[in-house]
Scaffold this active site. Structure first.
Site, PDB file in Angstrom:
ATOM      1  N   TRP A 135       0.836  -1.211   0.000  1.00  0.00           N
ATOM      2  CA  TRP A 135       0.000   0.000   0.000  1.00  0.00           C
ATOM      3  C   TRP A 135       0.865   1.254   0.000  1.00  0.00           C
ATOM      4  O   TRP A 135       0.598   2.214  -0.731  1.00  0.00           O
ATOM      5  CB  TRP A 135      -0.931  -0.011   1.214  1.00  0.00           C
ATOM      6  CG  TRP A 135      -1.799   1.202   1.305  1.00  0.00           C
ATOM      7  CD1 TRP A 135      -3.028   1.379   0.748  1.00  0.00           C
ATOM      8  CD2 TRP A 135      -1.504   2.434   1.998  1.00  0.00           C
ATOM      9  NE1 TRP A 135      -3.522   2.639   1.044  1.00  0.00           N
ATOM     10  CE2 TRP A 135      -2.601   3.301   1.806  1.00  0.00           C
ATOM     11  CE3 TRP A 135      -0.415   2.884   2.751  1.00  0.00           C
ATOM     12  CZ2 TRP A 135      -2.642   4.587   2.338  1.00  0.00           C
ATOM     13  CZ3 TRP A 135      -0.449   4.168   3.289  1.00  0.00           C
ATOM     14  CH2 TRP A 135      -1.560   5.004   3.085  1.00  0.00           C
ATOM     15  N   PRO A 152      -5.182   0.686  -5.824  1.00  0.00           N
ATOM     16  CA  PRO A 152      -4.776   0.263  -4.477  1.00  0.00           C
ATOM     17  C   PRO A 152      -5.874  -0.527  -3.768  1.00  0.00           C
ATOM     18  O   PRO A 152      -6.533  -0.031  -2.840  1.00  0.00           O
ATOM     19  CB  PRO A 152      -4.496   1.596  -3.786  1.00  0.00           C
ATOM     20  CG  PRO A 152      -5.480   2.537  -4.408  1.00  0.00           C
ATOM     21  CD  PRO A 152      -5.592   2.099  -5.854  1.00  0.00           C
ATOM     22  N   ASP A 154      -5.836  -2.715  -1.593  1.00  0.00           N
ATOM     23  CA  ASP A 154      -5.661  -2.945  -0.163  1.00  0.00           C
ATOM     24  C   ASP A 154      -6.072  -1.739   0.681  1.00  0.00           C
ATOM     25  O   ASP A 154      -6.043  -1.807   1.914  1.00  0.00           O
ATOM     26  CB  ASP A 154      -4.210  -3.312   0.147  1.00  0.00           C
ATOM     27  CG  ASP A 154      -3.841  -4.678  -0.408  1.00  0.00           C
ATOM     28  OD1 ASP A 154      -4.715  -5.571  -0.404  1.00  0.00           O
ATOM     29  OD2 ASP A 154      -2.701  -4.856  -0.869  1.00  0.00           O
ATOM     30  N   ASP A 155      -6.445  -0.652   0.021  1.00  0.00           N
ATOM     31  CA  ASP A 155      -6.890   0.529   0.747  1.00  0.00           C
ATOM     32  C   ASP A 155      -8.339   0.331   1.205  1.00  0.00           C
ATOM     33  O   ASP A 155      -9.243   0.135   0.383  1.00  0.00           O
ATOM     34  CB  ASP A 155      -6.778   1.766  -0.153  1.00  0.00           C
ATOM     35  CG  ASP A 155      -7.068   3.051   0.609  1.00  0.00           C
ATOM     36  OD1 ASP A 155      -6.117   3.666   1.108  1.00  0.00           O
ATOM     37  OD2 ASP A 155      -8.252   3.431   0.714  1.00  0.00           O
ATOM     38  N   LEU A 156      -8.554   0.383   2.516  1.00  0.00           N
ATOM     39  CA  LEU A 156      -9.878   0.108   3.073  1.00  0.00           C
ATOM     40  C   LEU A 156     -10.935   1.061   2.544  1.00  0.00           C
ATOM     41  O   LEU A 156     -12.057   0.649   2.227  1.00  0.00           O
ATOM     42  CB  LEU A 156      -9.821   0.177   4.606  1.00  0.00           C
ATOM     43  CG  LEU A 156     -11.148  -0.043   5.339  1.00  0.00           C
ATOM     44  CD1 LEU A 156     -11.705  -1.428   5.039  1.00  0.00           C
ATOM     45  CD2 LEU A 156     -10.957   0.151   6.846  1.00  0.00           C
TER      46      LEU A 156
END
Length: 204
Positions: A135, A152, A154-156
């Site tokens: 990230w 991205p 994996d970005d919440l």
């Protein structure tokens, strides 16, 4: 045009039309003696798991530890744990920051070097640094190296916004697969699409 391409996705088109255009997040000097990637990595580590306000305050105090406000790698490595903690840094983050400095002393990290590498090659190049994950490198690709097609996942916040916008019900691996399928339609402008998602206010 990027916006015309992204607007072929009807849902993303609505998000773009209701959201202010994204602004540049990082504004680092182009002075070759003050490496943008190096400085951004340091700031990203300081920012991990704390609020933006706290991160800005700690990073400013960290920079103030150095004579001209720039943590040259050799100077950062020479700092004691006590000095780094005086800026509000945890022991672990201090280790991570010095790991970045050690890497920078031994390996090129300038824009010219990265210009000949793919996004994934840059990810793999920087991942060995302690405290640096995928990230973190993706944020560098998007905001410092200006790479146009980074997603991205994996970005919440990105995942939450996409789930809400597209009414997704999948979870786990199925959700990741679905998110990639949606984002594939945005190529080669996934960076811009992601930046609109970050700024989008679903209830606005």
């Amino acid at each position: 045009m990027p916006l015309a391409h992204l607007s072929q996705d009807v849902i993303l088109k609505q998000i773009i039309e209701s959201t202010p255009a994204p602004k540049i997040a990082f504004d680092y000097t182009d002075d070759p003696a003050r490496n943008r990637v190096y400085l951004a990595l340091l700031e990203s580590i300081v920012s991990q798991q704390i609020s933006t306000k706290a991160a800005n305050s700690i990073f400013a105090r960290f920079l103030a530890l150095f004579p001209d406000g720039y943590p040259y790698p050799e100077q950062l490595i020479a700092k004691s744990p006590e000095e780094l903690r005086s800026a509000g840094l945890s022991g672990q983050k201090s280790i991570y920051l010095q790991s970045v400095a050690a890497f920078a002393l031994e390996n090129p990290m300038d824009n010219a070097f990265f210009s000949g590498m793919s996004d994934e090659e840059i990810v793999q190049y920087l991942l060995p640094i302690k405290g640096v994950g995928r990230w973190t490198v993706e944020m560098l690709l998007m905001f410092v190296l200006d790479r146009p097609d980074v997603f991205p996942i994996d970005d919440l916040v990105i995942r939450q916004k996409m789930v809400k916008a597209y009414g997704l019900t999948e979870t786990g691996r199925a959700l990741y697969k679905r998110l990639h399928e949606i984002a594939d339609r945005w190529r080669p402008h996934r960076t811009l699409a992601s930046r609109y998602l970050w700024r989008w206010k679903p209830d606005g």
